[in-house]
Structure formats: structure tokens, C-alpha cells
Design a protein around this motif. Structure first.
Motif, mmCIF file in Angstrom:
data_model
loop_
_atom_site.group_PDB
_atom_site.id
_atom_site.type_symbol
_atom_site.label_atom_id
_atom_site.label_comp_id
_atom_site.label_asym_id
_atom_site.label_seq_id
_atom_site.Cartn_x
_atom_site.Cartn_y
_atom_site.Cartn_z
ATOM 1 N N VAL A 57 0.862 -1.180 0.000
ATOM 2 C CA VAL A 57 0.000 0.000 0.000
ATOM 3 C C VAL A 57 0.895 1.226 0.000
ATOM 4 C CG1 VAL A 57 -1.722 1.335 1.267
ATOM 5 C CG2 VAL A 57 -1.867 -1.160 1.215
ATOM 6 N N VAL A 58 0.680 2.101 -0.968
ATOM 7 C CA VAL A 58 1.410 3.362 -1.014
ATOM 8 C C VAL A 58 0.425 4.475 -0.659
ATOM 9 C CG1 VAL A 58 1.064 3.636 -3.519
ATOM 10 C CG2 VAL A 58 2.911 4.868 -2.386
ATOM 11 N N GLU A 59 0.869 5.371 0.229
ATOM 12 C CA GLU A 59 0.040 6.500 0.654
ATOM 13 C C GLU A 59 0.713 7.791 0.215
ATOM 14 O OE1 GLU A 59 -1.915 6.972 4.731
ATOM 15 O OE2 GLU A 59 -0.224 8.374 4.812
ATOM 16 N N LEU A 60 -0.071 8.677 -0.361
ATOM 17 C CA LEU A 60 0.407 9.993 -0.769
ATOM 18 C C LEU A 60 -0.372 11.044 0.004
ATOM 19 C CD1 LEU A 60 0.536 7.960 -3.334
ATOM 20 C CD2 LEU A 60 1.211 10.002 -4.554
ATOM 21 N N ALA A 61 0.285 12.147 0.324
ATOM 22 C CA ALA A 61 -0.348 13.203 1.117
ATOM 23 C C ALA A 61 0.016 14.567 0.552
ATOM 24 C CB ALA A 61 0.101 13.103 2.570
ATOM 25 N N ALA A 62 -0.932 15.496 0.681
ATOM 26 C CA ALA A 62 -0.693 16.869 0.242
ATOM 27 C C ALA A 62 -1.581 17.810 1.050
ATOM 28 C CB ALA A 62 -0.995 17.026 -1.249
ATOM 29 N N ALA A 63 -1.042 18.959 1.353
ATOM 30 C CA ALA A 63 -1.812 19.971 2.079
ATOM 31 C C ALA A 63 -2.863 20.606 1.173
ATOM 32 C CB ALA A 63 -0.881 21.032 2.640
ATOM 33 N N GLU A 64 -2.578 20.659 -0.102
ATOM 34 C CA GLU A 64 -3.488 21.256 -1.087
ATOM 35 C C GLU A 64 -3.719 20.277 -2.226
ATOM 36 O OE1 GLU A 64 -4.815 24.304 -0.672
ATOM 37 O OE2 GLU A 64 -3.671 24.640 1.172
ATOM 38 N N LEU A 65 -4.890 20.323 -2.813
ATOM 39 C CA LEU A 65 -5.192 19.500 -3.976
ATOM 40 C C LEU A 65 -4.706 20.187 -5.241
ATOM 41 C CD1 LEU A 65 -8.818 18.387 -3.051
ATOM 42 C CD2 LEU A 65 -6.658 17.167 -2.653
ATOM 43 N N ASN A 66 -4.412 19.386 -6.267
ATOM 44 C CA ASN A 66 -3.983 19.976 -7.534
ATOM 45 C C ASN A 66 -5.189 20.572 -8.267
ATOM 46 O OD1 ASN A 66 -5.295 17.855 -8.917
ATOM 47 N ND2 ASN A 66 -3.392 16.708 -9.254
ATOM 48 N N ALA A 67 -4.971 21.102 -9.444
ATOM 49 C CA ALA A 67 -6.031 21.785 -10.195
ATOM 50 C C ALA A 67 -7.198 20.863 -10.541
ATOM 51 C CB ALA A 67 -5.450 22.394 -11.472
ATOM 52 N N ASP A 68 -6.930 19.554 -10.578
ATOM 53 C CA ASP A 68 -7.988 18.585 -10.873
ATOM 54 C C ASP A 68 -8.729 18.123 -9.627
ATOM 55 O OD1 ASP A 68 -7.471 18.492 -13.677
ATOM 56 O OD2 ASP A 68 -5.735 17.201 -13.269
ATOM 57 N N GLY A 69 -8.316 18.604 -8.458
ATOM 58 C CA GLY A 69 -8.956 18.207 -7.217
ATOM 59 C C GLY A 69 -8.392 16.930 -6.618
ATOM 60 N N PHE A 70 -7.185 16.554 -7.028
ATOM 61 C CA PHE A 70 -6.533 15.326 -6.568
ATOM 62 C C PHE A 70 -5.303 15.643 -5.731
ATOM 63 C CE2 PHE A 70 -7.695 13.579 -11.003
ATOM 64 C CZ PHE A 70 -8.914 13.076 -10.583
ATOM 65 N N VAL A 71 -4.933 14.711 -4.848
ATOM 66 C CA VAL A 71 -3.569 14.687 -4.329
ATOM 67 C C VAL A 71 -2.668 14.325 -5.501
ATOM 68 C CG1 VAL A 71 -1.953 13.455 -2.818
ATOM 69 C CG2 VAL A 71 -4.220 14.094 -1.964
ATOM 70 N N ARG A 72 -3.025 13.265 -6.186
ATOM 71 C CA ARG A 72 -2.423 12.840 -7.443
ATOM 72 C C ARG A 72 -3.411 11.867 -8.075
ATOM 73 N NH1 ARG A 72 2.413 12.910 -10.194
ATOM 74 N NH2 ARG A 72 3.376 14.124 -8.529
ATOM 75 N N ASP A 73 -3.532 11.911 -9.388
ATOM 76 C CA ASP A 73 -4.428 11.005 -10.100
ATOM 77 C C ASP A 73 -3.938 9.567 -9.888
ATOM 78 O OD1 ASP A 73 -5.912 9.539 -11.971
ATOM 79 O OD2 ASP A 73 -5.805 11.125 -13.488
ATOM 80 N N TYR A 74 -4.828 8.680 -9.459
ATOM 81 C CA TYR A 74 -4.454 7.282 -9.234
ATOM 82 C C TYR A 74 -3.806 6.657 -10.477
ATOM 83 C CZ TYR A 74 -7.043 7.110 -4.836
ATOM 84 O OH TYR A 74 -7.487 7.325 -3.552
ATOM 85 N N HIS A 75 -4.258 7.085 -11.634
ATOM 86 C CA HIS A 75 -3.709 6.540 -12.891
ATOM 87 C C HIS A 75 -2.196 6.781 -12.984
ATOM 88 C CE1 HIS A 75 -3.660 5.216 -17.028
ATOM 89 N NE2 HIS A 75 -3.002 6.312 -17.344
ATOM 90 N N GLU A 76 -1.716 7.846 -12.371
ATOM 91 C CA GLU A 76 -0.282 8.151 -12.418
ATOM 92 C C GLU A 76 0.552 7.156 -11.614
ATOM 93 O OE1 GLU A 76 0.842 12.369 -12.047
ATOM 94 O OE2 GLU A 76 -1.318 12.762 -11.991
ATOM 95 N N LEU A 77 -0.086 6.315 -10.803
ATOM 96 C CA LEU A 77 0.632 5.319 -10.011
ATOM 97 C C LEU A 77 0.826 4.009 -10.768
ATOM 98 C CD1 LEU A 77 -1.068 5.897 -6.558
ATOM 99 C CD2 LEU A 77 0.980 6.978 -7.501
#
Length: 117
Positions: A36-56
Motif C-alpha cells: 500500500v502506497v500513501e500519498l499526502a498533500a496539504a493542497e489538492l492539484n487543479a484537478d482536485g486530486f492529491v495525485r491522479d491514481y492513474h499516475e501510479l
């Protein structure tokens, strides 16, 4: 803080030959691993994501191509423990995605090892 996680699976064998002969992990054996990989961000990107799951998807490819149905002792320069696998996958992921906060690895349904700096 926003957090997302994604789960990946693979099967592999390993042996912790440095353990005493009567230790079950000293014998050649295998597991159905979960990563399990967890990603975190204080702010969402322009698309409303921490990161698009597809990018993983590169992590899935990396696991499938290099770890699935392999002998882990042939792949790692450290003992093939769940702890060392978690650190390995964390380092691999962090070098690609700055938002990576943690990786955890399961060898059995009741056991998990986690790496987070």
C-alpha cells in the motif's frame, strides 16, 4: 492534509537464511504480498486530486515486472523482510512522486510492516 492510498499485490518466495535453522522463516517459503502506497498533500492539484491514481500505474508495472513470482533474495541487497520491502518501495515511489508519505507491506492477512520517514 489530504491523503490517498492505493494497493498492489504480488506473490514471491524468500528465505531469511540468517535466522536460526528452527525459525520458520529460515526455510524457503512464499507469500501473497500486499503493498500500500500513501500519498499526502496539504493542497489538492487543479484537478482536485492529491495525485491522479492513474499516475501510479508505473508502480504496478515495476512490481509485476520485477517482483511478481520471483525469489526476493535475488532482488534485494538486504534481508528480504517486509520492513526492508516497505523501505525499498518507499524509496522507489518517493523518487517519482513527491507526495509519497508512507508505504506498508503485508506478508499475511494479520501482519504489516510500514515505512514512513
Amino acid at each position: 492534509m489530504f491523503r490517498i492510498s492505493k494497493e498492489f499485490h504480488f506473490s514471491a518466495s524468500h528465505q531469511l537464511a540468517h535466522l536460526p535453522d528452527d525459525h520458520q522463516c529460515a526455510r524457503l517459503h512464499g507469500h501473497n504480498y500486499i503493498v500500500v502506497v500513501e500519498l499526502a498533500a496539504a493542497e489538492l492539484n487543479a484537478d482536485g486530486f492529491v495525485r491522479d491514481y492513474h499516475e501510479l500505474k508505473p508502480l504496478k508495472s515495476y512490481i509485476d515486472d520485477h517482483f511478481d513470482h520471483r525469489h526476493l533474495n535475488d532482488l534485494l541487497n538486504v534481508p528480504s523482510t517486509a520492513e526492508n520491502l516497505a523501505k525499498h518501495f518507499y524509496d522507489w515511489c518517493k523518487s517519482r512522486w513527491s507526495e509519497v508519505a508512507m508505504v506498508k507491506v503485508s506478508e499475511t492477512p494479520k501482519t504489516w510492516a510500514e515505512y514512513r520517514p
